[in-house]
Enzyme design. Structure first.
Site, short mmCIF file in Angstrom:
data_model
loop_
_atom_site.label_atom_id
_atom_site.label_comp_id
_atom_site.label_asym_id
_atom_site.label_seq_id
_atom_site.Cartn_x
_atom_site.Cartn_y
_atom_site.Cartn_z
N TRP A 76 -35.53 -44.49 49.47
CA TRP A 76 -34.26 -43.85 49.10
C TRP A 76 -33.21 -44.93 49.34
O TRP A 76 -32.97 -45.32 50.48
CB TRP A 76 -34.04 -42.64 49.99
N ASN A 102 -38.43 -47.47 57.30
CA ASN A 102 -37.47 -46.36 57.14
C ASN A 102 -36.33 -46.63 58.10
O ASN A 102 -36.56 -47.11 59.22
CB ASN A 102 -38.10 -45.02 57.55
N GLY A 103 -35.11 -46.27 57.69
CA GLY A 103 -33.97 -46.46 58.57
C GLY A 103 -33.01 -47.49 58.02
O GLY A 103 -33.08 -47.86 56.84
N GLU A 506 -25.42 -28.04 45.79
CA GLU A 506 -26.43 -29.09 46.04
C GLU A 506 -27.59 -29.03 45.07
O GLU A 506 -28.20 -30.05 44.77
CB GLU A 506 -26.91 -29.10 47.50
N HIS A 522 -2.52 -21.44 49.60
CA HIS A 522 -2.06 -22.75 50.07
C HIS A 522 -2.59 -23.89 49.20
O HIS A 522 -2.57 -25.03 49.61
CB HIS A 522 -2.44 -22.95 51.54
N LYS A 621 -34.22 -34.73 52.36
CA LYS A 621 -34.44 -33.59 53.24
C LYS A 621 -33.95 -33.88 54.65
O LYS A 621 -33.37 -33.04 55.31
CB LYS A 621 -35.94 -33.26 53.26
O1 M6R Z 1 -32.40 -31.37 59.50
P1 M6R Z 1 -31.01 -30.89 59.73
O2 M6R Z 1 -30.92 -29.40 59.90
O3 M6R Z 1 -30.31 -31.60 60.86
O4 M6R Z 1 -30.22 -31.26 58.40
C1 M6R Z 1 -28.85 -31.05 58.29
C2 M6R Z 1 -28.41 -31.13 56.85
O5 M6R Z 1 -28.73 -32.38 56.31
C3 M6R Z 1 -29.04 -30.04 55.99
O6 M6R Z 1 -28.76 -28.76 56.49
C4 M6R Z 1 -28.54 -30.12 54.54
O7 M6R Z 1 -27.18 -29.83 54.48
C5 M6R Z 1 -29.35 -29.21 53.64
N1 M6R Z 1 -29.83 -29.94 52.51
C6 M6R Z 1 -28.60 -28.11 53.05
O8 M6R Z 1 -29.43 -27.31 52.27
#
Ligand code: M6R
Length: 626
Positions: A76, A102-103, A506, A522, A621
């Site tokens: 990514w 990764n990272g 999203e 507002h 994800k």
């Molecule tokens: O793994 P996490 O719950 O920490 O992830 C946080 C967000 O990246 C995650 O909730 C993201 O906003 C989702 N894709 C929303 O559906």
């Protein structure tokens, strides 16, 4: 985000790598690659921009690449555009070191300049190539073994990484290093796997090691040795993954997201049953609950004495988990009378923190690996503040590092858009609110009993909403051509709007915004024109009239109106073009019901627009980089 899979054993590695990478596709990626070694021969490296299928086609499903030792990667893009050239694996001259990562290497420019001075040249724009060539440099310069070369690199690199590397001089072995980026090692019969996430190897083994932060490991077929930064060996327990492999498959649904929406009753029920004890000794079946119930947070590690002492709660999270925090703020403050602040992980770490040793920091995260949330956790711990993690992934970094852990029982969530994990997180927060209220004396035992009983009716009520989803599918077909969709609500309804709006944008790519009803005048109202869809959420008795007034205001300017409300509030129909009713419940818990139609709306709009629901563009994800 990026995914890593590695294999050493007796089987051909390439098909296993491709299969494992396919299980990580949900994390988001834009290119993929693999490197496979056949005995002492140099690795064969194959890469492809785009979908994993392109890499699979290029290698005839892995059958044209021979060898029993290999590493694979889905990338990514962070440094450098998505391209075959920038895809991993990256190699040093003569294939001396070949690796995937990764990272993010934060000081990659400084390291790159140093490597150029040392005579290295670079073919990609990636920080990973810099990391691989830095490993190569220390390996050659000091004539040390791979573990020492990795350790020397690790002390010079800033940032986060899960690295899997093959050295020319060590056929049949993979070396790994990790800091702040997830990585597990799986053990099979005479074979060893490495992966950035459990689903990649679940089909092959359930026995895994969690490699710790700033640790390395040397892998050969069926063997693993762990090392710390000093090069000393470290012992690790072998853990059994209890997930059902089936749970990570689509199970007849067209998309993971729809499957996971339908798994919400179970996710909630399992989460409740993990900490609620029913007096007759039987767990709730989600429909009928007999006898008294009590909350037992001993598995979380929280004692009543500690609960009594907390001065303030700071909830820190990102994305949907942050929206859970917003809802939790209303619920916990109301039930337990404890002041609650909610902070975005990405903001928390960059401001002056006025934390008190008697405060509690609650980190909410499905993955348990979100970089900003993890950083917030560490910063809080450094300041001596106790931390509670509400996490779904067992053994994740946040779960391991927090003082207390409340595991949500949502099971593996694959779709990028969270649904069942969000719902399980909400319920965890309700449970905390009830228990804090009870222990701190703001809730009577009788009220707490009633709330717990009501909680256990939520799974059945969600199931009823799911039976009626076709009406939402019909309404979604009206929304799908929209350019903008607005969500309006007040109080807890505003918190639901935030999540509904995120779900919509999203996956459907329709611009949407959530507004606290009172904020409309507002600014936002100027955006309303003929046909603009506005979804009003009206579940809080004392606020319904206020939100209706807002709907009237936008309706008179041409908005196309949907009202989402609880059974019995029929007056909404006078204002809305479409009204959707959810079952009645205690008002604190309406987010759990109201969010479901909004998840379905986002899903159906995305489907109507022909989009890749489970893997929305540009999203990952698990956001393991800042
Ligand atoms: O793994 P996490 O719950 O920490 O992830 C946080 C967000 O990246 C995650 O909730 C993201 O906003 C989702 N894709 C929303 O559906």
């Amino acid at each position: 985000m990026c995914g890593i899979v590695g294999y050493i054993g007796k089987k051909q590695a390439a098909p296993i790598l491709l299969d494992g990478l396919s299980k990580l596709e949900y994390r988001g990626y834009d290119s993929a690659g693999l490197a496979v070694r056949d005995g002492e021969k140099d690795p064969v490296v194959v890469k492809a921009k785009g979908r994993l299928k392109d890499l699979s086609d290029k290698t005839a499903e892995g059958t044209t690449v021979f060898g029993c030792c290999g590493i694979g990667h889905t990338r990514w893009a962070t440094h450098g555009e998505p391209s075959e050239n920038n895809a991993h694996p990256h190699v040093s001259d003569g294939m001396n070191v070949v690796g995937v990562h990764n990272g993010i290497i934060e000081n990659y420019q400084e390291l790159k300049a140093k490597m150029i001075r040392k005579g290295y040249s670079f073919y990609s724009d990636t920080d990973t190539e810099v990391a691989i060539k830095t490993v190569d440099y220390y390996y050659r310069k000091y004539g040390v073994g791979p573990i020492d070369a990795l350790a020397k690199t690790m002390v010079r690199v800033r940032g986060s990484y899960a690295l899997a590397v093959m050295f020319k001089d060590y056929p049949g072995e993979i070396f790994v290093a990790r800091k702040d980026s997830p990585m597990i090692i799986g053990l099979g019969e005479d074979e060893t796997y490495v992966a950035s996430d459990v689903p990649a190897i679940l089909k092959y083994t359930r026995k895994v090691y969690y490699i710790g932060n700033l640790e390395m490991a040397r892998l050969s077929a069926g063997q693993v040795t762990f090392y710390n930064l000093d090069g000393d060996t470290v012992e690790k327990p072998l853990t059994e993954i209890t997930w059902d492999a089936e749970a990570a498959e689509k199970g007849g649904y067209e998309h993971f997201m729809m499957k996971e929406i339908h798994e919400q009753p179970k996710a909630i029920l399992d989460t409740i049953n993990s900490v609620v004890r029913f007096a007759d000794g039987t767990a709730s079946d989600g429909r009928t609950v007999a006898g008294k119930a009590s909350i037992d947070l001993s598995s979380v590690g929280l004692t009543d004495e500690e609960i009594r002492k907390f001065r303030q709660i700071h909830i820190v999270a990102c994305g949907s988990a942050y929206h859970v925090g917003i809802a939790a703020q209303y619920v916990i403050e109301d039930l337990a009378g404890v002041p609650v602040r909610v902070e975005l992980g990405s903001e928390f770490r960059y401001r002056t923190l006025l934390l008190d040793p008697d405060d509690l920091v609650v980190i909410i995260s499905q993955s348990g690996e979100t970089a900003d949330s993890l950083a917030a956790l560490r910063e809080s711990k450094e300041k001596g503040v106790r931390t509670l993690a509400i996490v779904n992934v067992v053994g994740s970094s946040i779960a391991r590092e927090a003082d207390y852990v409340f595991y949500t029982m949502a099971g593996p969530e694959i779709a990028v858009a969270t649904t069942k994990a969000y719902s399980a997180q909400l319920v965890s927060c309700y449970i905390l609110g009830i228990q804090f209220g009870l222990v701190r004396g703001t809730l009577s035992q009788e009220k707490a009993d009633r709330l717990i009983q009501e909680l256990s009716t939520l799974p059945g009520k969600i199931a009823r909403i799911l039976e009626d989803k076709e009406r939402l599918q019909w309404f979604a077909s009206k929304l799908s051509p929209a350019h903008d969709i607005f969500f309006l609500g007040r109080g807890l309804d505003y918190a639901i709007c935030m999540e509904g709006s995120l779900k919509m944008k999203e996956i459907s790519y329709v611009h949407s915004e959530a507004y606290a009803g009172g904020e409309l005048k507002h600014g936002t109202i100027s955006l309303i024109e003929e046909g603009t869809p506005v979804i009003g959420v009206l579940t809080q008795k004392d606020l319904i009239e206020k939100t209706i007034s807002n709907m009237v205001e936008v309706g008179s300017r041409g908005a196309y109106l949907m009202g989402l409300t609880t059974n019995g509030n029929f007056s909404i129909e006078d204002q809305a073009d479409f009204t959707y009713y959810i079952p009645r419940t205690d008002e604190h818990f309406t987010p759990s019901l109201a969010v479901v139609p909004l998840q379905l709306l986002g899903y159906y709009v995305a489907c109507a627009r022909g989009l890749d629901v489970d893997k929305p563009r540009n999203l990952a994800k698990s956001v393991t980089v800042e």
